[in-house]
Design a protein around this motif. Structure first.
Motif, PDB file in Angstrom:
ATOM      1  N   SER A 340       0.827  -1.203   0.000  1.00  0.00           N
ATOM      2  CA  SER A 340       0.000   0.000   0.000  1.00  0.00           C
ATOM      3  C   SER A 340       0.861   1.253   0.000  1.00  0.00           C
ATOM      4  CB  SER A 340      -0.938  -0.013   1.208  1.00  0.00           C
ATOM      5  OG  SER A 340      -1.791  -1.144   1.168  1.00  0.00           O
ATOM      6  N   ALA A 341       1.989   1.202   0.685  1.00  0.00           N
ATOM      7  CA  ALA A 341       2.902   2.341   0.686  1.00  0.00           C
ATOM      8  C   ALA A 341       3.450   2.600  -0.719  1.00  0.00           C
ATOM      9  CB  ALA A 341       4.041   2.107   1.668  1.00  0.00           C
ATOM     10  N   MET A 342       3.803   1.543  -1.428  1.00  0.00           N
ATOM     11  CA  MET A 342       4.330   1.714  -2.780  1.00  0.00           C
ATOM     12  C   MET A 342       3.252   2.232  -3.729  1.00  0.00           C
ATOM     13  SD  MET A 342       7.440   1.063  -2.315  1.00  0.00           S
ATOM     14  CE  MET A 342       7.959   1.217  -4.025  1.00  0.00           C
ATOM     15  N   GLU A 343       2.010   1.786  -3.539  1.00  0.00           N
ATOM     16  CA  GLU A 343       0.920   2.291  -4.369  1.00  0.00           C
ATOM     17  C   GLU A 343       0.608   3.742  -4.039  1.00  0.00           C
ATOM     18  OE1 GLU A 343      -3.600   1.111  -5.829  1.00  0.00           O
ATOM     19  OE2 GLU A 343      -2.567  -0.144  -4.345  1.00  0.00           O
ATOM     20  N   SER A 344       0.637   4.091  -2.753  1.00  0.00           N
ATOM     21  CA  SER A 344       0.417   5.474  -2.344  1.00  0.00           C
ATOM     22  C   SER A 344       1.501   6.385  -2.904  1.00  0.00           C
ATOM     23  CB  SER A 344       0.385   5.562  -0.820  1.00  0.00           C
ATOM     24  OG  SER A 344       0.304   6.910  -0.389  1.00  0.00           O
ATOM     25  N   LEU A 345       2.734   5.895  -2.900  1.00  0.00           N
ATOM     26  CA  LEU A 345       3.845   6.674  -3.447  1.00  0.00           C
ATOM     27  C   LEU A 345       3.621   6.936  -4.932  1.00  0.00           C
ATOM     28  CD1 LEU A 345       6.569   7.731  -2.223  1.00  0.00           C
ATOM     29  CD2 LEU A 345       7.627   5.679  -3.182  1.00  0.00           C
ATOM     30  N   TYR A 346       3.103   5.931  -5.629  1.00  0.00           N
ATOM     31  CA  TYR A 346       2.845   6.050  -7.066  1.00  0.00           C
ATOM     32  C   TYR A 346       1.665   6.971  -7.358  1.00  0.00           C
ATOM     33  CZ  TYR A 346       1.394   4.574 -11.755  1.00  0.00           C
ATOM     34  OH  TYR A 346       0.996   4.551 -13.073  1.00  0.00           O
ATOM     35  N   LEU A 347       0.588   6.823  -6.582  1.00  0.00           N
ATOM     36  CA  LEU A 347      -0.631   7.601  -6.822  1.00  0.00           C
ATOM     37  C   LEU A 347      -0.586   8.985  -6.178  1.00  0.00           C
ATOM     38  CD1 LEU A 347      -3.315   4.813  -6.223  1.00  0.00           C
ATOM     39  CD2 LEU A 347      -2.482   5.679  -8.424  1.00  0.00           C
ATOM     40  N   ARG A 348       0.348   9.157  -5.231  1.00  0.00           N
ATOM     41  CA  ARG A 348       0.529  10.434  -4.523  1.00  0.00           C
ATOM     42  C   ARG A 348      -0.727  10.824  -3.729  1.00  0.00           C
ATOM     43  NH1 ARG A 348       5.049  13.034  -5.924  1.00  0.00           N
ATOM     44  NH2 ARG A 348       4.240  15.012  -5.126  1.00  0.00           N
ATOM     45  N   ARG A 349      -1.289   9.838  -3.026  1.00  0.00           N
ATOM     46  CA  ARG A 349      -2.439  10.104  -2.168  1.00  0.00           C
ATOM     47  C   ARG A 349      -2.543   9.003  -1.125  1.00  0.00           C
ATOM     48  NH1 ARG A 349      -6.552   6.617  -3.473  1.00  0.00           N
ATOM     49  NH2 ARG A 349      -6.628   5.783  -5.595  1.00  0.00           N
ATOM     50  N   PRO A 350      -3.265   9.283  -0.019  1.00  0.00           N
ATOM     51  CA  PRO A 350      -3.457   8.250   1.001  1.00  0.00           C
ATOM     52  C   PRO A 350      -4.322   7.114   0.475  1.00  0.00           C
ATOM     53  CG  PRO A 350      -4.012  10.455   1.834  1.00  0.00           C
ATOM     54  CD  PRO A 350      -3.880  10.575   0.355  1.00  0.00           C
ATOM     55  N   LEU A 351      -4.139   5.930   1.052  1.00  0.00           N
ATOM     56  CA  LEU A 351      -4.933   4.766   0.670  1.00  0.00           C
ATOM     57  C   LEU A 351      -5.583   4.153   1.905  1.00  0.00           C
ATOM     58  CD1 LEU A 351      -2.601   2.860  -1.823  1.00  0.00           C
ATOM     59  CD2 LEU A 351      -4.535   4.337  -2.373  1.00  0.00           C
ATOM     60  N   SER A 352      -6.851   3.829   1.793  1.00  0.00           N
ATOM     61  CA  SER A 352      -7.543   3.120   2.861  1.00  0.00           C
ATOM     62  C   SER A 352      -7.142   1.651   2.837  1.00  0.00           C
ATOM     63  CB  SER A 352      -9.052   3.241   2.676  1.00  0.00           C
ATOM     64  OG  SER A 352      -9.730   2.354   3.553  1.00  0.00           O
ATOM     65  N   LEU A 353      -7.020   1.070   4.036  1.00  0.00           N
ATOM     66  CA  LEU A 353      -6.747  -0.359   4.137  1.00  0.00           C
ATOM     67  C   LEU A 353      -7.950  -1.123   4.671  1.00  0.00           C
ATOM     68  CD1 LEU A 353      -3.725   0.350   3.581  1.00  0.00           C
ATOM     69  CD2 LEU A 353      -3.167  -1.525   5.122  1.00  0.00           C
ATOM     70  N   GLU A 354      -9.119  -0.519   4.613  1.00  0.00           N
ATOM     71  CA  GLU A 354     -10.307  -1.195   5.128  1.00  0.00           C
ATOM     72  C   GLU A 354     -10.519  -2.545   4.449  1.00  0.00           C
ATOM     73  OE1 GLU A 354     -12.018  -0.279   7.698  1.00  0.00           O
ATOM     74  OE2 GLU A 354     -10.962   1.612   7.969  1.00  0.00           O
ATOM     75  N   GLU A 355     -10.252  -2.600   3.144  1.00  0.00           N
ATOM     76  CA  GLU A 355     -10.431  -3.861   2.415  1.00  0.00           C
ATOM     77  C   GLU A 355      -9.429  -4.915   2.856  1.00  0.00           C
ATOM     78  OE1 GLU A 355     -10.263  -5.557  -2.201  1.00  0.00           O
ATOM     79  OE2 GLU A 355      -9.922  -3.422  -1.789  1.00  0.00           O
ATOM     80  N   TRP A 356      -8.262  -4.462   3.346  1.00  0.00           N
ATOM     81  CA  TRP A 356      -7.176  -5.372   3.689  1.00  0.00           C
ATOM     82  C   TRP A 356      -6.891  -5.389   5.190  1.00  0.00           C
ATOM     83  CZ3 TRP A 356      -6.650  -8.137  -0.405  1.00  0.00           C
ATOM     84  CH2 TRP A 356      -6.813  -7.556  -1.677  1.00  0.00           C
ATOM     85  N   ASN A 357      -7.910  -5.103   5.970  1.00  0.00           N
ATOM     86  CA  ASN A 357      -7.689  -5.035   7.412  1.00  0.00           C
ATOM     87  C   ASN A 357      -7.332  -6.410   7.985  1.00  0.00           C
ATOM     88  OD1 ASN A 357      -7.619  -3.501   9.853  1.00  0.00           O
ATOM     89  ND2 ASN A 357      -9.502  -4.520  10.466  1.00  0.00           N
ATOM     90  N   VAL A 358      -6.372  -6.420   8.920  1.00  0.00           N
ATOM     91  CA  VAL A 358      -5.952  -7.649   9.586  1.00  0.00           C
ATOM     92  C   VAL A 358      -5.956  -7.392  11.086  1.00  0.00           C
ATOM     93  CG1 VAL A 358      -4.126  -9.366   9.868  1.00  0.00           C
ATOM     94  CG2 VAL A 358      -4.472  -8.264   7.642  1.00  0.00           C
ATOM     95  N   ALA A 359      -6.836  -8.067  11.804  1.00  0.00           N
ATOM     96  CA  ALA A 359      -6.866  -7.999  13.262  1.00  0.00           C
ATOM     97  C   ALA A 359      -6.418  -9.352  13.807  1.00  0.00           C
ATOM     98  CB  ALA A 359      -8.266  -7.663  13.758  1.00  0.00           C
ATOM     99  N   TYR A 360      -5.567  -9.341  14.849  1.00  0.00           N
ATOM    100  CA  TYR A 360      -5.062 -10.617  15.363  1.00  0.00           C
ATOM    101  C   TYR A 360      -4.550 -10.470  16.788  1.00  0.00           C
ATOM    102  CZ  TYR A 360      -0.364  -8.761  14.269  1.00  0.00           C
ATOM    103  OH  TYR A 360       0.784  -8.007  14.212  1.00  0.00           O
ATOM    104  N   ASP A 361      -4.515 -11.583  17.476  1.00  0.00           N
ATOM    105  CA  ASP A 361      -3.877 -11.692  18.789  1.00  0.00           C
ATOM    106  C   ASP A 361      -2.398 -11.919  18.529  1.00  0.00           C
ATOM    107  OD1 ASP A 361      -2.819 -12.431  21.207  1.00  0.00           O
ATOM    108  OD2 ASP A 361      -4.350 -13.925  21.669  1.00  0.00           O
TER     109      ASP A 361
END
Length: 366
Positions: A340-361
């Motif tokens: 996501s960081a590399m895509e944000s760098l390319y698009l020059r804007r913030p990216l939501s990670l809601e689609e890729w959220n990972v919650a864990y113990d």
């Protein structure tokens, strides 16, 4: 009888990831392996290749296909583990500055060979799962579906932190700042690993990440001038490198970048890519009251790169006992973070990670 492993490799040359990991499994670099390497697949052989020489020296066959390596000895005595190293080699790049290593294909062929020959054994996958989040999720889902112990990532999060500090402080962490170096993707991934290895210890973790935003060049420093990220924490961590005393990366770092990670619970994470300025992974963590700790990852800077000894030991522990050093969800999340960081760098804007959220113990093996 020692457990037997097969390795799947892109290229194998001096100081490559194959060298500092697989050579240890062969008993090189002063390492005494607890497992036996019995088969290798090496996709690209260059003029500086080591695999052929070491194959002869140690009597380890080089296989023509991934299936042949994974199925070595089956059905009488199949392998007990597989090491997949999809790092280095002549592979293309995309427009996002990502190196298109064949980790997905290597994993697809490895799992297909296991299915065909009725094998269910632990797998180690070097570094992040894939340059593509959909592919990364496929790997995660397929390994989990088969109930296979799975370890990924690199040696960096498992190094000693110097100076030592009370790890209980991490539970109160609200701002995590990591200084990194090297290539945006290749070493930025290590920065994300260090960030997540620290941040997952905070109270209530891990609920996941809300967004990632990458800034580069003057844009990064202008955001600093506006107080949008904590310059003081960056400098406190950099101060652990004596040669950087009194120096500021703004004046000396030619191509800086900053990866800004906003967690679901409001915690903030930052990874500063300071290539040709910083020389190690250092960090500072601050709590809500302004107290902080600072330390660095004590990696080996010269051959035989001692931090790979600990990684290799952890791999062997997984092959022998099925024990994992961390939850694989940490590695999945860090894969999403660097992609996501590399895509944000390319698009020059913030990216939501809601689609890729990972919650864990974060406690391993639960």
């Amino acid at each position: 009888m020692r457990k037997r492993v097969a390795v799947i490799i892109t290229q194998y040359w001096l100081n490559s990831h194959a060298d500092v990991i697989v050579s240890r499994l062969l008993g090189e670099l002063g390492y005494k392996p607890q497992v036996e390497l019995v088969a290798m697949y090496v996709e690209q052989v260059t003029a500086r290749d080591l695999s052929r020489e070491l194959s002869v020296r140690h009597g380890v066959p080089i296989c023509a296909t991934i299936e042949e390596a994974v199925a070595w000895g089956a059905p009488e005595r199949p392998v007990d583990g597989v090491v997949v190293i999809g790092e280095h080699g002549d592979y293309p790049w995309n427009e996002k500055q990502q190196h298109l290593y064949p980790r997905l294909r290597f994993m697809q062929e490895t799992l297909a060979a296991m299915d065909l020959h009725g094998i269910r054994v632990p797998i180690f996958l070097d570094k992040h799962f894939s340059y593509n989040n959909t592919d990364a999720r496929w790997i995660y889902d397929e390994v989990k579906r088969r109930g296979i112990p799975f370890m990924a990532g690199s040696s960096i999060p498992y190094t000693d932190y110097l100076p030592h500090f009370d790890r209980a402080f991490l539970q109160k962490g609200r701002i995590f700042f990591i200084n990194s170096h090297g290539g945006y993707e290749s070493y930025g991934f290590h920065g994300m690993e260090v960030l997540q290895a620290l941040a997952e210890h905070r109270h209530g973790a891990e609920l996941g990440v809300a967004s990632v935003h990458a800034l580069s060049g003057d844009e990064m420093w202008q955001a600093m001038d506006r107080g949008e990220w904590p310059e003081a924490l960056m400098l406190r961590a950099l101060a652990l490198e004596p040669e950087l005393a009194g120096r500021h990366p703004r004046k000396e770092c030619p191509n800086p970048a900053l990866f800004v990670v906003t967690y679901q619970d409001g915690t903030m994470g930052y990874v500063a890519q300071l290539d040709k300025f910083a020389t190690r992974w250092s960090f500072a963590v601050q709590d809500d009251e302004g107290a902080y700790i600072a330390a660095y990852c004590n990696t080996g800077t010269e051959r035989p790169y001692r931090h790979f000894t600990r990684l290799t030991e952890m791999m062997e522990e997984m092959f022998i006992n099925g024990t994992l050093p961390c939850r694989i969800e940490r590695n999945l999340l860090t894969t999403y973070l660097i992609n996501s960081a590399m895509e944000s760098l390319y698009l020059r804007r913030p990216l939501s990670l809601e689609e890729w959220n990972v919650a864990y113990d974060p406690a391993p093996n639960r």
